[in-house]
Scaffold this active site. Structure first.
Site, PDB file in Angstrom:
ATOM      1  N   ASP A  15       0.861  -1.186   0.000  1.00 32.35           N
ATOM      2  CA  ASP A  15       0.000   0.000   0.000  1.00 32.35           C
ATOM      3  C   ASP A  15       0.895   1.233   0.000  1.00 32.35           C
ATOM      4  O   ASP A  15       2.081   1.154   0.345  1.00 32.35           O
ATOM      5  CB  ASP A  15      -0.907   0.020   1.246  1.00 32.35           C
ATOM      6  CG  ASP A  15      -1.869   1.210   1.242  1.00 32.35           C
ATOM      7  OD1 ASP A  15      -2.240   1.682   0.147  1.00 32.35           O
ATOM      8  OD2 ASP A  15      -2.248   1.677   2.327  1.00 32.35           O
ATOM      9  N   SER A  16       0.314   2.371  -0.337  1.00 36.38           N
ATOM     10  CA  SER A  16       1.068   3.615  -0.271  1.00 36.38           C
ATOM     11  C   SER A  16       1.326   4.017   1.189  1.00 36.38           C
ATOM     12  O   SER A  16       2.281   4.728   1.471  1.00 36.38           O
ATOM     13  CB  SER A  16       0.294   4.725  -0.978  1.00 36.38           C
ATOM     14  OG  SER A  16      -1.011   4.803  -0.447  1.00 36.38           O
ATOM     15  N   CYS A  79      -4.073  -1.268  -2.306  1.00 34.80           N
ATOM     16  CA  CYS A  79      -4.207   0.170  -2.524  1.00 34.80           C
ATOM     17  C   CYS A  79      -5.080   0.346  -3.763  1.00 34.80           C
ATOM     18  O   CYS A  79      -4.726  -0.131  -4.843  1.00 34.80           O
ATOM     19  CB  CYS A  79      -2.820   0.788  -2.754  1.00 34.80           C
ATOM     20  SG  CYS A  79      -2.861   2.533  -3.184  1.00 34.80           S
ATOM     21  N   GLU A 156      -4.233   8.715   8.386  1.00 35.22           N
ATOM     22  CA  GLU A 156      -2.785   8.654   8.654  1.00 35.22           C
ATOM     23  C   GLU A 156      -2.440   9.408   9.947  1.00 35.22           C
ATOM     24  O   GLU A 156      -1.442   9.123  10.599  1.00 35.22           O
ATOM     25  CB  GLU A 156      -1.996   9.221   7.470  1.00 35.22           C
ATOM     26  CG  GLU A 156      -2.095   8.385   6.194  1.00 35.22           C
ATOM     27  CD  GLU A 156      -1.172   7.165   6.179  1.00 35.22           C
ATOM     28  OE1 GLU A 156      -0.078   7.223   6.749  1.00 35.22           O
ATOM     29  OE2 GLU A 156      -1.570   6.137   5.587  1.00 35.22           O
ATOM     30  N   CYS A 194     -11.036   2.792  -1.090  1.00 32.21           N
ATOM     31  CA  CYS A 194      -9.691   3.170  -0.650  1.00 32.21           C
ATOM     32  C   CYS A 194      -9.403   2.328   0.581  1.00 32.21           C
ATOM     33  O   CYS A 194     -10.259   2.220   1.471  1.00 32.21           O
ATOM     34  CB  CYS A 194      -9.649   4.658  -0.300  1.00 32.21           C
ATOM     35  SG  CYS A 194      -8.110   5.180   0.499  1.00 32.21           S
ATOM     36  N   HIS A 196      -7.714   2.828   3.050  1.00 34.86           N
ATOM     37  CA  HIS A 196      -7.703   3.561   4.317  1.00 34.86           C
ATOM     38  C   HIS A 196      -9.108   3.660   4.928  1.00 34.86           C
ATOM     39  O   HIS A 196      -9.246   3.812   6.146  1.00 34.86           O
ATOM     40  CB  HIS A 196      -7.172   4.981   4.107  1.00 34.86           C
ATOM     41  CG  HIS A 196      -5.689   5.076   3.972  1.00 34.86           C
ATOM     42  ND1 HIS A 196      -4.988   4.478   2.946  1.00 34.86           N
ATOM     43  CD2 HIS A 196      -4.754   5.696   4.750  1.00 34.86           C
ATOM     44  CE1 HIS A 196      -3.699   4.736   3.090  1.00 34.86           C
ATOM     45  NE2 HIS A 196      -3.529   5.469   4.168  1.00 34.86           N
TER      46      HIS A 196
END
Ligand code: DGL
Length: 279
Positions: A15-16, A79, A156, A194, A196
């Site tokens: 993932d990023s 991702c 994040e 996404c 996240h």
């Protein structure tokens, strides 16, 4: 090159950032006898605001690290942005099977939706690629996509239950529902496009209209990965007797990764190793 035993194939997960740990968690639950190497390209996050060319380069380099340096025999691109814009580039860059998250997410929407109208929230780059709209169209669904660029930084930051995050989600979803209503559509499913966003699921569940199904592309991707993985590599028979072997790598912010990652993963990440993939 890391040593690997014949009895424990390594699955690379990329993932990023560390949102992809939601996919890793779902994979570990289903394949406890596999070995896992996870890479979060935290130095170059966010991917979601970058061009296809840059995303493809970053994603291909990350995939090569997992295959060449960690011996991954199978890759899961945890991702949506990299899956939407760089799946071909990744497949060209490594000689192992690669699974993205877009198709499994759209397939889960097909199963969940009765009206055929499906909302999708994702990063800017994913929305601009219209990868979900295409995957939905291929299944006879109408996908209505919306970019929610503020959500990744909030995750994040660890603000996964913060009132500011709840308000941002409410605004995005109100706008999306109004757009769907303005087009005379009747959506009954929302895809978290996404990796996240599953970390925000409790807040998102509170913000969606009653009866709307929330689809976690992480869970859907893990299901698809297990099917694909079992077709390529065989795991040793018998139940898992020890904790699944897992190594986590990040290109920056390893302390933050260790601090926040464990709650996303549902178990300690262990020592996160810093890697340098270049600029
Ligand atoms: N995890 C990425 C995704 O699923 C988003 C984070 C980023 O913008 O890099 O799209």
């Amino acid at each position: 090159m890391t040593e690997k035993t014949a009895s424990a194939p390594t699955i690379g997960v990329f993932d990023s950032g560390f949102g992809g740990l939601t996919v890793l968690r779902a994979l570990v639950a289903r394949l406890p006898r596999a070995r896992f190497a996870f890479l979060g390209d935290t130095a170059r996050l966010p991917y979601g605001s970058k061009s296809r060319r840059t995303i493809a380069r970053y994603a291909a380099e990350s995939a090569q690290f997992l295959v060449r340096e960690q011996g991954a025999e199978f890759l899961v691109i945890a991702c949506n942005t990299a899956s939407a814009l760089a799946l071909d580039a990744i497949q060209d860059a490594v000689p192992v099977p690669v699974l993205g998250v877009i198709e499994p997410g759209a397939e889960a929407a097909r199963v969940a939706s009765r009206t055929g109208d499906v909302l999708v929230i994702a990063t800017d780059a994913t929305v601009q690629s219209h990868a979900y709209a295409s995957a939905c169209r291929a299944r006879g669904l109408h996908g209505i996509e919306k970019a929610c660029p503020l959500l990744v930084p909030l995750v994040e930051e660890g603000w996964t239950s913060h009132p500011v995050t709840a308000e941002v989600i409410r605004i995005y979803l109100d706008e999306l529902n109004a757009e769907a209503a303005g087009k005379g559509l009747n959506p009954d499913a929302l895809v978290l496009g996404c990796t996240h966003y599953p970390l925000l699921r409790p807040l998102i569940e509170k913000a969606v209209p009653a009866g709307m199904r929330v689809i976690d592309s992480a869970e859907a991707a893990a299901e698809a990965a297990v099917r694909l993985f079992n077709g390529h590599v065989s795991l040793p028979a018998g139940a898992a007797t020890k904790q699944t072997e897992l190594r986590c790598f990040a290109t920056d912010s390893v302390d933050k990764f260790e601090r926040l990652g464990s709650s996303f993963l549902g178990r300690p990440t262990g020592k996160v190793e810093l890697v340098d993939l270049g600029g």
